[in-house]
Scaffold this motif. Sequence first.
Motif, PDB file in Angstrom:
ATOM      1  N   ASN A  53       0.810  -1.230   0.000  1.00  0.00           N
ATOM      2  CA  ASN A  53       0.000   0.000   0.000  1.00  0.00           C
ATOM      3  C   ASN A  53       0.838   1.272   0.000  1.00  0.00           C
ATOM      4  OD1 ASN A  53      -2.408  -1.402  -0.011  1.00  0.00           O
ATOM      5  ND2 ASN A  53      -2.565  -1.444   2.212  1.00  0.00           N
ATOM      6  N   GLU A  54       1.934   1.294   0.728  1.00  0.00           N
ATOM      7  CA  GLU A  54       2.730   2.514   0.872  1.00  0.00           C
ATOM      8  C   GLU A  54       3.817   2.650  -0.194  1.00  0.00           C
ATOM      9  OE1 GLU A  54       4.452  -0.692   3.555  1.00  0.00           O
ATOM     10  OE2 GLU A  54       2.472  -0.026   2.996  1.00  0.00           O
ATOM     11  N   PHE A  55       3.794   1.797  -1.196  1.00  0.00           N
ATOM     12  CA  PHE A  55       4.833   1.786  -2.225  1.00  0.00           C
ATOM     13  C   PHE A  55       4.486   2.757  -3.351  1.00  0.00           C
ATOM     14  CE2 PHE A  55       8.106  -0.096  -4.848  1.00  0.00           C
ATOM     15  CZ  PHE A  55       8.956  -0.693  -3.924  1.00  0.00           C
ATOM     16  N   CYS A  56       5.483   3.360  -3.949  1.00  0.00           N
ATOM     17  CA  CYS A  56       5.297   4.272  -5.082  1.00  0.00           C
ATOM     18  C   CYS A  56       4.972   3.466  -6.343  1.00  0.00           C
ATOM     19  CB  CYS A  56       6.573   5.080  -5.297  1.00  0.00           C
ATOM     20  SG  CYS A  56       6.571   6.046  -6.814  1.00  0.00           S
ATOM     21  N   PRO A  57       3.869   3.753  -7.016  1.00  0.00           N
ATOM     22  CA  PRO A  57       3.502   2.968  -8.201  1.00  0.00           C
ATOM     23  C   PRO A  57       4.495   3.091  -9.353  1.00  0.00           C
ATOM     24  CG  PRO A  57       1.986   4.802  -7.900  1.00  0.00           C
ATOM     25  CD  PRO A  57       2.864   4.767  -6.693  1.00  0.00           C
ATOM     26  N   TYR A  58       5.178   4.210  -9.467  1.00  0.00           N
ATOM     27  CA  TYR A  58       6.170   4.370 -10.538  1.00  0.00           C
ATOM     28  C   TYR A  58       7.388   3.489 -10.281  1.00  0.00           C
ATOM     29  CZ  TYR A  58       3.214   8.338 -11.538  1.00  0.00           C
ATOM     30  OH  TYR A  58       2.124   9.128 -11.810  1.00  0.00           O
ATOM     31  N   ALA A  59       7.822   3.444  -9.036  1.00  0.00           N
ATOM     32  CA  ALA A  59       8.932   2.570  -8.680  1.00  0.00           C
ATOM     33  C   ALA A  59       8.520   1.106  -8.835  1.00  0.00           C
ATOM     34  CB  ALA A  59       9.386   2.845  -7.244  1.00  0.00           C
ATOM     35  N   TRP A  60       7.302   0.772  -8.423  1.00  0.00           N
ATOM     36  CA  TRP A  60       6.803  -0.600  -8.545  1.00  0.00           C
ATOM     37  C   TRP A  60       6.817  -1.059  -9.999  1.00  0.00           C
ATOM     38  CZ3 TRP A  60       6.117  -4.529  -5.402  1.00  0.00           C
ATOM     39  CH2 TRP A  60       5.361  -5.628  -5.835  1.00  0.00           C
ATOM     40  N   ASP A  61       6.330  -0.218 -10.903  1.00  0.00           N
ATOM     41  CA  ASP A  61       6.322  -0.569 -12.327  1.00  0.00           C
ATOM     42  C   ASP A  61       7.733  -0.838 -12.841  1.00  0.00           C
ATOM     43  OD1 ASP A  61       3.583  -0.413 -12.520  1.00  0.00           O
ATOM     44  OD2 ASP A  61       3.570   1.563 -13.467  1.00  0.00           O
ATOM     45  N   ALA A  62       8.705  -0.103 -12.341  1.00  0.00           N
ATOM     46  CA  ALA A  62      10.081  -0.258 -12.795  1.00  0.00           C
ATOM     47  C   ALA A  62      10.720  -1.561 -12.307  1.00  0.00           C
ATOM     48  CB  ALA A  62      10.924   0.933 -12.343  1.00  0.00           C
ATOM     49  N   ILE A  63      10.399  -1.983 -11.082  1.00  0.00           N
ATOM     50  CA  ILE A  63      11.061  -3.171 -10.529  1.00  0.00           C
ATOM     51  C   ILE A  63      10.210  -4.441 -10.608  1.00  0.00           C
ATOM     52  CG2 ILE A  63      12.533  -1.804  -9.009  1.00  0.00           C
ATOM     53  CD1 ILE A  63      10.703  -2.626  -6.660  1.00  0.00           C
ATOM     54  N   PHE A  64       8.940  -4.302 -10.988  1.00  0.00           N
ATOM     55  CA  PHE A  64       8.046  -5.456 -11.021  1.00  0.00           C
ATOM     56  C   PHE A  64       8.567  -6.609 -11.893  1.00  0.00           C
ATOM     57  CE2 PHE A  64       4.268  -7.800 -12.501  1.00  0.00           C
ATOM     58  CZ  PHE A  64       3.795  -8.231 -11.276  1.00  0.00           C
ATOM     59  N   PRO A  65       9.112  -6.370 -13.082  1.00  0.00           N
ATOM     60  CA  PRO A  65       9.638  -7.504 -13.866  1.00  0.00           C
ATOM     61  C   PRO A  65      10.723  -8.289 -13.130  1.00  0.00           C
ATOM     62  CG  PRO A  65       9.420  -5.582 -15.263  1.00  0.00           C
ATOM     63  CD  PRO A  65       9.176  -5.116 -13.843  1.00  0.00           C
ATOM     64  N   MET A  66      11.582  -7.600 -12.395  1.00  0.00           N
ATOM     65  CA  MET A  66      12.613  -8.296 -11.616  1.00  0.00           C
ATOM     66  C   MET A  66      12.003  -9.056 -10.447  1.00  0.00           C
ATOM     67  SD  MET A  66      15.768  -5.609 -11.654  1.00  0.00           S
ATOM     68  CE  MET A  66      14.840  -4.109 -11.912  1.00  0.00           C
ATOM     69  N   ILE A  67      10.980  -8.482  -9.826  1.00  0.00           N
ATOM     70  CA  ILE A  67      10.290  -9.166  -8.729  1.00  0.00           C
ATOM     71  C   ILE A  67       9.711 -10.480  -9.232  1.00  0.00           C
ATOM     72  CG2 ILE A  67       8.253  -9.063  -7.224  1.00  0.00           C
ATOM     73  CD1 ILE A  67       8.830  -6.034  -6.953  1.00  0.00           C
ATOM     74  N   MET A  68       9.061 -10.449 -10.378  1.00  0.00           N
ATOM     75  CA  MET A  68       8.454 -11.663 -10.932  1.00  0.00           C
ATOM     76  C   MET A  68       9.513 -12.683 -11.348  1.00  0.00           C
ATOM     77  SD  MET A  68       5.131 -11.611 -10.806  1.00  0.00           S
ATOM     78  CE  MET A  68       5.517 -11.149  -9.136  1.00  0.00           C
ATOM     79  N   THR A  69      10.604 -12.214 -11.911  1.00  0.00           N
ATOM     80  CA  THR A  69      11.697 -13.125 -12.279  1.00  0.00           C
ATOM     81  C   THR A  69      12.199 -13.858 -11.046  1.00  0.00           C
ATOM     82  OG1 THR A  69      12.357 -11.762 -14.160  1.00  0.00           O
ATOM     83  CG2 THR A  69      14.018 -13.262 -13.266  1.00  0.00           C
ATOM     84  N   LEU A  70      12.481 -13.124  -9.986  1.00  0.00           N
ATOM     85  CA  LEU A  70      12.963 -13.743  -8.750  1.00  0.00           C
ATOM     86  C   LEU A  70      11.887 -14.618  -8.117  1.00  0.00           C
ATOM     87  CD1 LEU A  70      14.868 -10.722  -7.189  1.00  0.00           C
ATOM     88  CD2 LEU A  70      15.868 -12.691  -8.358  1.00  0.00           C
TER      89      LEU A  70
END
Length: 75
Positions: free
Chosen positions: A24-41
Amino acid sequence: AKYSGPCPVFKEGQVFYVDVSMPNEFCPYAWDAIFPMIMTLRFGGNCPEWYEEPGVAVGCCPDGLRPVIFKLERK
């Protein structure tokens, strides 16, 4: 400059534990940038292009004036 300096959303040393949903407290722009790496891991992959250690990746938000660097670790 008005928009430079520390990011107002994150604090140094903050830790987030995520599955696939943005905290909830995460920045959506930052989330969009790192989401592909999150899913890979998340699904057992690695990101050797960005970090040599298996299960670890480093990404950053796209804000050029207040960038935040994220170290992502598979647990």
